[in-house]
Scaffold this motif. Sequence first.
Motif, PDB file in Angstrom:
ATOM      1  N   GLU A 219      -8.428   4.440  18.430  1.00  0.00           N
ATOM      2  CA  GLU A 219      -9.018   5.234  19.507  1.00  0.00           C
ATOM      3  C   GLU A 219     -10.418   4.727  19.865  1.00  0.00           C
ATOM      4  O   GLU A 219     -10.799   4.695  21.044  1.00  0.00           O
ATOM      5  N   LEU A 220     -11.171   4.355  18.852  1.00  0.00           N
ATOM      6  CA  LEU A 220     -12.546   3.928  19.072  1.00  0.00           C
ATOM      7  C   LEU A 220     -12.651   2.523  19.653  1.00  0.00           C
ATOM      8  O   LEU A 220     -13.585   2.228  20.405  1.00  0.00           O
ATOM      9  N   VAL A 221     -11.707   1.651  19.306  1.00  0.00           N
ATOM     10  CA  VAL A 221     -11.752   0.265  19.769  1.00  0.00           C
ATOM     11  C   VAL A 221     -10.925   0.169  21.051  1.00  0.00           C
ATOM     12  O   VAL A 221      -9.712  -0.047  21.030  1.00  0.00           O
ATOM     13  N   GLU A 222     -11.602   0.321  22.154  1.00  0.00           N
ATOM     14  CA  GLU A 222     -10.934   0.313  23.459  1.00  0.00           C
ATOM     15  C   GLU A 222     -10.197  -1.007  23.683  1.00  0.00           C
ATOM     16  O   GLU A 222     -10.722  -2.091  23.422  1.00  0.00           O
ATOM     17  N   GLY A 223      -8.945  -0.902  24.131  1.00  0.00           N
ATOM     18  CA  GLY A 223      -8.149  -2.090  24.399  1.00  0.00           C
ATOM     19  C   GLY A 223      -7.384  -2.613  23.202  1.00  0.00           C
ATOM     20  O   GLY A 223      -6.631  -3.590  23.326  1.00  0.00           O
ATOM     21  N   SER A 224      -7.554  -1.985  22.041  1.00  0.00           N
ATOM     22  CA  SER A 224      -6.829  -2.440  20.848  1.00  0.00           C
ATOM     23  C   SER A 224      -5.379  -1.978  20.900  1.00  0.00           C
ATOM     24  O   SER A 224      -5.024  -1.060  21.645  1.00  0.00           O
ATOM     25  N   ARG A 225      -4.543  -2.608  20.097  1.00  0.00           N
ATOM     26  CA  ARG A 225      -3.143  -2.228  19.952  1.00  0.00           C
ATOM     27  C   ARG A 225      -2.954  -1.535  18.609  1.00  0.00           C
ATOM     28  O   ARG A 225      -3.755  -1.718  17.685  1.00  0.00           O
ATOM     29  N   LEU A 226      -1.883  -0.757  18.498  1.00  0.00           N
ATOM     30  CA  LEU A 226      -1.600  -0.023  17.262  1.00  0.00           C
ATOM     31  C   LEU A 226      -0.147  -0.216  16.874  1.00  0.00           C
ATOM     32  O   LEU A 226       0.756  -0.028  17.688  1.00  0.00           O
ATOM     33  N   GLU A 227       0.072  -0.619  15.636  1.00  0.00           N
ATOM     34  CA  GLU A 227       1.423  -0.770  15.074  1.00  0.00           C
ATOM     35  C   GLU A 227       1.472   0.010  13.763  1.00  0.00           C
ATOM     36  O   GLU A 227       0.909  -0.414  12.757  1.00  0.00           O
ATOM     37  N   ILE A 228       2.134   1.169  13.778  1.00  0.00           N
ATOM     38  CA  ILE A 228       2.316   1.958  12.570  1.00  0.00           C
ATOM     39  C   ILE A 228       3.790   1.882  12.167  1.00  0.00           C
ATOM     40  O   ILE A 228       4.669   2.222  12.948  1.00  0.00           O
TER      41      ILE A 228
END
Length: 262
Positions: A219-228
């Motif tokens: 959420e804090l790192v704008e433009g990042s991707r998330l893989e859970i």
Amino acid sequence: MGVAKSEDGTSIYYERHGSGPAVLFIHGSGGHHAAWWQQVAALRDRYTVVTVDLRGFGNSDSSMPEFDGQDFPGDVLAVLDQEDLTDVLLVGQSIGSVAALRAGLSRPDRVSGVALGHSMGGIDHPELSELVAADRAEAVKLPVIDRLLSKGFQTGEPARTFLFQQMGTFNVAKMADLRNLSTGGPSIEEVVASPVVVTFLAGENDAVLRVSTVRRAHELVEGSRLEIVPNAPHSMYWEMPEQYNAAIVRIREDLTQRKAQA
């Protein structure tokens, strides 16, 4: 296989397999290049897969009297330069993610993306640091093996669990040697300003880093991707290689698509 020389002359062992878009794996505190056996075998027909031993680990130079995690990014860059690799996805595991992020931010001409596996990558941010410290305080209450692998895996896969534990016996550097690993890490602003695409890759059941902490970083790192990855532990690459490898493919293919559309 090959040997690259870092700026200070340290010999860094690495291996290169396959062909295609490049993925370079960076091990954690108990690993080395051979820890990625389940990734190399699965991905080398599709990608150029590079594995590396950081100084003090595996076949790299371990003769220095002490080990400084601040030198690890240079070890990675030495391999990238030696092999003249560009458009690379750096994949870090735990402490390897710190080296991956710093190396990627310093050389976007060679690195297109960084996957922070089960780690914040040493990002310097007060809220994240507080969350990570709280997670670590809970993790240290567990035996080391229980932090890394699930109980079910340990019971059902005793041979692979034993091999996992043996991996660290090939290393001279220990986690206790690397306490300053994250000192002077990049700010969120520096990460966001970089053209390097950052992906937070984590397991839902990671006992070292809670999934809620990883989601907050995303959420804090704008433009990042998330893989859970559902049900996955801290050492997902070892315990759940098919799910882990599928996530790596998604991350790598996203980078390739972005480049094609640029």
